[in-house]
Design an enzyme around this catalytic site. Structure first.
Site, PDB file in Angstrom:
ATOM      1  N   THR A   1       6.839   9.931 -40.290  1.00  0.00           N
ATOM      2  CA  THR A   1       6.731  10.944 -39.233  1.00  0.00           C
ATOM      3  C   THR A   1       5.246  11.190 -39.002  1.00  0.00           C
ATOM      4  O   THR A   1       4.401  10.724 -39.764  1.00  0.00           O
ATOM      5  CB  THR A   1       7.409  12.272 -39.640  1.00  0.00           C
ATOM      6  OG1 THR A   1       6.653  12.883 -40.699  1.00  0.00           O
ATOM      7  CG2 THR A   1       8.838  12.065 -40.093  1.00  0.00           C
TER       8      THR A   1
ATOM      9  N   ILE B   1       2.652  11.604 -48.819  1.00  0.00           N
ATOM     10  CA  ILE B   1       1.728  12.390 -48.005  1.00  0.00           C
ATOM     11  C   ILE B   1       0.900  11.466 -47.123  1.00  0.00           C
ATOM     12  O   ILE B   1       0.225  10.546 -47.605  1.00  0.00           O
ATOM     13  CB  ILE B   1       0.788  13.237 -48.896  1.00  0.00           C
ATOM     14  CG1 ILE B   1       1.629  14.105 -49.834  1.00  0.00           C
ATOM     15  CG2 ILE B   1      -0.129  14.085 -48.023  1.00  0.00           C
ATOM     16  CD1 ILE B   1       2.685  14.959 -49.155  1.00  0.00           C
ATOM     17  N   LYS B   2       0.974  11.735 -45.827  1.00  0.00           N
ATOM     18  CA  LYS B   2       0.213  10.941 -44.857  1.00  0.00           C
ATOM     19  C   LYS B   2      -1.097  11.666 -44.588  1.00  0.00           C
ATOM     20  O   LYS B   2      -1.090  12.830 -44.160  1.00  0.00           O
ATOM     21  CB  LYS B   2       1.032  10.834 -43.583  1.00  0.00           C
ATOM     22  CG  LYS B   2       0.920   9.522 -42.844  1.00  0.00           C
ATOM     23  CD  LYS B   2       1.944   9.539 -41.727  1.00  0.00           C
ATOM     24  CE  LYS B   2       1.878   8.305 -40.896  1.00  0.00           C
ATOM     25  NZ  LYS B   2       2.688   8.437 -39.676  1.00  0.00           N
ATOM     26  N   VAL B   3      -2.198  10.987 -44.850  1.00  0.00           N
ATOM     27  CA  VAL B   3      -3.508  11.587 -44.556  1.00  0.00           C
ATOM     28  C   VAL B   3      -4.232  10.692 -43.560  1.00  0.00           C
ATOM     29  O   VAL B   3      -4.174   9.466 -43.656  1.00  0.00           O
ATOM     30  CB  VAL B   3      -4.381  11.754 -45.839  1.00  0.00           C
ATOM     31  CG1 VAL B   3      -3.725  12.721 -46.815  1.00  0.00           C
ATOM     32  CG2 VAL B   3      -4.679  10.431 -46.509  1.00  0.00           C
TER      33      VAL B   3
END
Ligand code: E4P
Length: 217
Positions: A27, A82-84
């Site tokens: 997402t 976790i998307k960074v």
């Protein structure tokens, strides 16, 4: 090659997971903004459906904020990754979150040098955006080829998620290059199923059977 769905839409995720071909979900804030309801509850529900890696992106822009937000998002479910966004802050947050044992997907990657830095920070996943490169007359799949080569040279464990996928040929090219994962909008997954000769073939088999036996099965 693993296939991820690039959406926050629960109905699409349920439909394609039920077929048995979806290994994870990505997402981003733009995708989540389209969905009604509490983003944490949606993320939890996605994890329950897919039971594979589910990327949830931070909104913070500084490393401390990304780390704090990342730890908070990771508490939603063990499947959350976790998307960074790539950058000094993102790479620093990646390193810290990985030391906590939290999965990290470094996103918005547009050069092989960025992918190298993400791998050095221990990223679980790196997301090169092929469609957005194609949009500016740059070969997105060439970027994927270079990342595959670099990661193979040094045995990096970071998995390559081909992202910003626009059409079925991006998926085929990703698989030919040996990318680990391709994340696709529902429309691209749908297109992967389609071929007019398959439809015509099924129709013909049923017609021939009905003509010989008198009734459709
Ligand atoms: C990937 O993780 C991103 O969410 C996504 O693929 C971006 O795609 P877009 O370029 O179509 O927005």
């Amino acid at each position: 090659m693993k296939l991820f769905l690039d959406t926050g839409n629960i109905r699409d995720i349920e439909a394609y997971c039920a077929i048995g071909i979806i290994d994870g979900v990505t997402t981003n804030p733009s995708l989540m903004a389209r969905e009604e309801g509490d983003p944490r509850a949606i993320t939890k529900r996605i994890c329950e459906i897919v039971r594979g890696p589910v990327s949830a992106e931070v909104l913070a822009t500084d490393a401390e904020g990304m780390i704090r937000e990342g730890r908070d998002l990771a508490a939603i479910d063990p499947h959350v990754v976790i998307k960074v966004p790539f950058g000094k802050a993102g790479v620093q947050a990646c390193k810290a979150l990985r030391e906590d044992g939290i999965g990290v997907n470094v996103t918005l990657v547009f050069t092989p040098a960025q992918a190298l830095l993400a791998a050095k920070a221990g990223a679980s996943f790196v997301s090169p955006f092929v469609g957005r490169l194609d949009d500016v007359a740059t070969d997105g799949m060439e970027l994927v080829a270079q990342i595959v080569e670099i990661y193979e040279n040094y045995g990096y464990q970071t998995e390559i998620i081909v992202a910003s996928v626009r059409h079925p040929m991006h998926v085929v090219q990703a698989a030919r290059l040996g990318a680990h994962i391709c994340t696709c909008p529902a429309a691209v997954i749908e297109a992967l199923f389609k071929h007019p000769l398959t439809d015509v073939g099924i129709e013909r088999f049923l017609r021939d059977w009905a003509a010989a036996k008198g009734a459709r099965p």
